[in-house]
Scaffold this active site. Structure first.
Site, PDB file in Angstrom:
ATOM      1  N   SER A 236       0.784  -1.233   0.000  1.00 54.29           N
ATOM      2  CA  SER A 236       0.000   0.000   0.000  1.00 54.29           C
ATOM      3  C   SER A 236       0.814   1.279   0.000  1.00 54.29           C
ATOM      4  CB  SER A 236      -0.956   0.001   1.200  1.00 54.29           C
ATOM      5  OG  SER A 236      -2.032  -0.867   0.961  1.00 54.29           O
TER       6      SER A 236
ATOM      7  N   LYS B 176       0.038   3.668  -2.710  1.00 53.78           N
ATOM      8  CA  LYS B 176      -1.042   4.642  -2.612  1.00 53.78           C
ATOM      9  C   LYS B 176      -0.520   6.072  -2.539  1.00 53.78           C
ATOM     10  CE  LYS B 176      -4.648   1.698  -0.513  1.00 53.78           C
ATOM     11  NZ  LYS B 176      -4.052   0.362  -0.468  1.00 53.78           N
TER      12      LYS B 176
ATOM     13  N   SER C 289      -5.975   2.540   4.717  1.00 54.45           N
ATOM     14  CA  SER C 289      -5.495   1.943   3.471  1.00 54.45           C
ATOM     15  C   SER C 289      -6.612   1.211   2.745  1.00 54.45           C
ATOM     16  CB  SER C 289      -4.327   0.991   3.757  1.00 54.45           C
ATOM     17  OG  SER C 289      -3.472   0.907   2.642  1.00 54.45           O
TER      18      SER C 289
END
Length: 404
Positions: free
Chosen positions: A98, A101, A156
């Site tokens: 993640s 991101k 997340s």
């Protein structure tokens, strides 16, 4: 010192004896072939300087970085100057989880006003990978853009990511834009397959690239505010809400860890394939350092412990008689005048972003301040625009495959 000078210094610096690197992580056998130790080069030049293309620990300091690091790759840099103070296989291509991101946010964040509302449809949630981390987005419920970004940064949530991607024209369009943004940032180790960082064959990044994403993202007030938010109220349908907490353990101090003094974000990540990844920023004594740690070999807390150890080392370099010299540099985006690695013509010089207000850090607040313990960071980062103008003139709570 100019960016060109930094790059030249890194390329021309005398070769120092490489410190023995850490043992490979336990999950190394699961890595994709594409995640091999390959380095981003353009015309034979390593992005950020020649030292960053060499295997092993790279450092130019009388004191060596922490010896008990198990990560497969890591990097420590100064936020303002972009100087890389120490690294280990900085351009090694690994699954990012993640932490990718950050690139998603850097690509999409400014496209929609914080107050814009989206009533989520089933189609918005249809393409979320099974086993994803979720914040709890429900079809039929309306969310503000601000709430969706809180779901992305704090929990997340891949559900929040996919809603925003659909607002942006769809997953495929968003992936293409993220890849183009990576190229502009000169993050050439990065290959984007999904906007959420979930495990997909071929989806890779590097400690160098993740640090680039964080550095550029922190120049934006909204990005800074979201990544520093500890808790927020999230819609539960109707007029009900529930509290969500940030999963960055150095920011919140949970699961046996203390919050790191001066921590101001940025993003943590975990998948069963990638293991743990983390990119963080902290400020002390008016100086902001960036750290990225990828795939340590032991325990859910190792990525935070090793990040904290590197930050401690880095901040100690500013004390009397101890200073690490740069072994490379974080390059600037081509669209903001960054010199292309390997030569070529620089991109168009973009206007430096204006210094914006600091953002929310607690539930129910849509604008205000950075989290407590980062008052100095607020002043420093708010002053980031000034630094940019001056230069313009001169990521266990995993319950499934992907938890954060």
């Amino acid at each position: 010192m100019s960016r060109r000078s930094l790059l030249g210094l890194a390329a021309a610096a005398p070769v120092a004896a490489a410190v023995a690197g850490p043992a490979p992580a336990a999950n190394a056998a699961a890595a994709d072939a594409v995640a091999a130790n390959a380095f981003a080069t353009v015309g034979g030049a390593t992005v950020g300087g020649a030292r960053l293309g060499r295997p092993g620990v790279q450092v130019r300091s009388a004191s060596k970085p922490p010896a008990k690091l198990t990560a497969r790759s890591w990097l420590l840099a100064d936020w303002e100057s972009g100087e890389v103070l120490a690294s280990y296989d900085a351009h090694r291509r690994l699954a990012p989880a993640s932490t990718l991101k950050m690139l998603f946010a850097d690509t999409v964040l400014k496209k929609f006003p914080r107050t814009e509302r989206r009533r989520v449809t089933a189609a918005d949630l249809a393409d979320i990978p099974s086993g994803s981390s979720l914040v709890g987005v429900q079809a039929g419920t309306a969310y503000t853009v601000e709430q969706l970004w809180q779901g992305v940064f704090l929990r997340s949530g891949n559900d929040a990511v996919h809603v925003l991607a659909h607002m942006n024209g769809g997953v495929a369009k968003t992936v293409a834009e993220m890849q183009a943004r990576a190229r502009d940032l000169q993050a050439l180790d990065t290959h984007v397959v999904s906007p959420d960082g979930f495990d997909h064959p071929g989806q890779v990044s590097s400690a160098y690239d993740l640090t680039l994403f964080a550095r550029h993202g922190l120049r934006d007030a909204d990005f800074r505010g979201y990544c520093a938010t500890r808790t927020a109220a999230f819609p539960a349908g109707g007029k009900k809400t529930f509290q969500i907490q940030n999963t960055d353990r150095l920011l919140t101090g949970v699961w046996g860890l203390r919050n790191y003094d001066g921590m101001i974000g940025v993003k943590n990540g975990y998948t069963s394939h990638a293991g743990n990844t983390f990119t963080g920023a902290a400020v002390r004594g008016g100086r902001t350092l960036l750290v990225t740690v990828m795939h340590p070999s032991t325990g859910a807390n190792a990525v935070y412990e090793e990040s904290a150890a590197l930050l401690d080392w880095g901040f100690a370099q500013g004390s009397s008689g101890r200073a690490a010299q740069a072994v490379g540099a974080l390059v600037e985006p081509l669209s903001e005048g960054g010199a292309p690695a390997g030569g070529g013509r620089p991109g168009r010089k973009a206007a430096a972003p204006a210094a914006g207000p600091t953002q929310a850090s607690d539930a129910g607040s849509s604008a205000g301040r950075l989290v407590e313990g980062a008052a100095g960071a607020a002043a420093l980062l708010a002053g980031g625009a000034w630094a940019l103008r001056r230069r313009a003139a001169a990521r266990a709570d995993s319950a499934g495959r992907h938890r954060r």
